[in-house]
Design a protein around this motif. Structure first.
Motif, PDB file in Angstrom:
ATOM      1  N   ASP A   7       0.833  -1.208   0.000  1.00 55.37           N
ATOM      2  CA  ASP A   7       0.000   0.000   0.000  1.00 55.37           C
ATOM      3  C   ASP A   7       0.864   1.254   0.000  1.00 55.37           C
ATOM      4  O   ASP A   7       0.566   2.224  -0.695  1.00 55.37           O
ATOM      5  CB  ASP A   7      -0.932   0.009   1.219  1.00 55.37           C
ATOM      6  CG  ASP A   7      -2.004  -1.062   1.141  1.00 55.37           C
ATOM      7  OD1 ASP A   7      -2.266  -1.567   0.021  1.00 55.37           O
ATOM      8  OD2 ASP A   7      -2.581  -1.392   2.206  1.00 55.37           O
ATOM      9  N   PHE A   8       1.945   1.216   0.775  1.00 55.72           N
ATOM     10  CA  PHE A   8       2.849   2.359   0.840  1.00 55.72           C
ATOM     11  C   PHE A   8       3.484   2.632  -0.518  1.00 55.72           C
ATOM     12  O   PHE A   8       3.540   3.767  -0.985  1.00 55.72           O
ATOM     13  CB  PHE A   8       3.924   2.100   1.899  1.00 55.72           C
ATOM     14  CG  PHE A   8       5.017   3.134   1.922  1.00 55.72           C
ATOM     15  CD1 PHE A   8       4.803   4.384   2.462  1.00 55.72           C
ATOM     16  CD2 PHE A   8       6.277   2.852   1.402  1.00 55.72           C
ATOM     17  CE1 PHE A   8       5.813   5.328   2.490  1.00 55.72           C
ATOM     18  CE2 PHE A   8       7.291   3.781   1.430  1.00 55.72           C
ATOM     19  CZ  PHE A   8       7.051   5.028   1.977  1.00 55.72           C
ATOM     20  N   LYS A  11       1.111   4.086  -3.230  1.00 51.97           N
ATOM     21  CA  LYS A  11       0.635   5.461  -3.080  1.00 51.97           C
ATOM     22  C   LYS A  11       1.282   6.341  -4.143  1.00 51.97           C
ATOM     23  O   LYS A  11       2.425   6.164  -4.510  1.00 51.97           O
ATOM     24  CB  LYS A  11       0.960   6.009  -1.695  1.00 51.97           C
ATOM     25  CG  LYS A  11       0.074   5.438  -0.617  1.00 51.97           C
ATOM     26  CD  LYS A  11       0.370   6.099   0.703  1.00 51.97           C
ATOM     27  CE  LYS A  11      -0.528   5.527   1.769  1.00 51.97           C
ATOM     28  NZ  LYS A  11      -0.266   6.106   3.072  1.00 51.97           N
ATOM     29  N   GLY A  12       0.532   7.321  -4.593  1.00 54.19           N
ATOM     30  CA  GLY A  12       1.002   8.197  -5.658  1.00 54.19           C
ATOM     31  C   GLY A  12       2.263   8.965  -5.321  1.00 54.19           C
ATOM     32  O   GLY A  12       3.134   9.119  -6.158  1.00 54.19           O
ATOM     33  N   ASN A  13       2.389   9.437  -4.082  1.00 52.37           N
ATOM     34  CA  ASN A  13       3.537  10.275  -3.767  1.00 52.37           C
ATOM     35  C   ASN A  13       4.853   9.498  -3.812  1.00 52.37           C
ATOM     36  O   ASN A  13       5.880  10.037  -4.173  1.00 52.37           O
ATOM     37  CB  ASN A  13       3.361  10.978  -2.421  1.00 52.37           C
ATOM     38  CG  ASN A  13       3.076  10.022  -1.281  1.00 52.37           C
ATOM     39  OD1 ASN A  13       2.941   8.809  -1.478  1.00 52.37           O
ATOM     40  ND2 ASN A  13       2.963  10.569  -0.093  1.00 52.37           N
TER      41      ASN A  13
END
Length: 138
Positions: A7-8, A11-13
């Motif tokens: 999930d980390f 993430k987009g960032n």
């Protein structure tokens, strides 16, 4: 724990940062070539043929034909020409990044100005008046 890591990473960032680092590395090579192959010859032309990258001083007062020869001989060198080149590279990169950030900020500002304004809700006084009217009706 593995799912949290996925999930980390997803993430987009994090993905944006990875893309930025890759593009930054490629951009550094382009700017290095720009400075070494285009800007330095122009500066050298105006400086009487001086090549900044080859400027150096030996700290033990020995003499050598070039910076590479001095380094090969193991002489302690003060390669101030490389430092000048690093400053020129930095200034070019900083200017290009400034121009990119400036363009992004202008685009964001135009988008914010073009976005329709949300209708303002009632003020506190208007709400209190409505509540007072509703209480008086009872």
């Amino acid at each position: 724990m593995l799912n949290e890591f996925k999930d980390f990473i997803a993430k987009g960032n994090v993905m944006d940062m990875a893309v930025g680092i890759i593009i930054g590395a490629a951009f550094t090579a382009i700017v290095g070539s720009l400075v070494a192959d285009l800007i330095n010859p122009i500066i050298s032309l105006f400086m009487g043929g001086v090549d900044f990258s080859g400027l150096y001083a030996t700290l033990d007062s020995s003499t050598h034909a070039s910076l590479a020869a001095a380094e090969e001989a193991g002489a302690p060198v003060f390669a101030y020409g490389r430092f000048i080149m690093a400053i020129i590279n930095f200034l070019v990169i900083a200017f290009v990044v400034f121009m990119l950030v400036r363009a992004v900020n202008k685009t964001k500002k135009k988008e914010e100005e073009a976005a329709p304004a949300e209708p303002a809700g009632p003020t506190d006084n208007e709400l209190l008046v409505d509540i007072l009217k509703a209480l008086k009706k009872k």
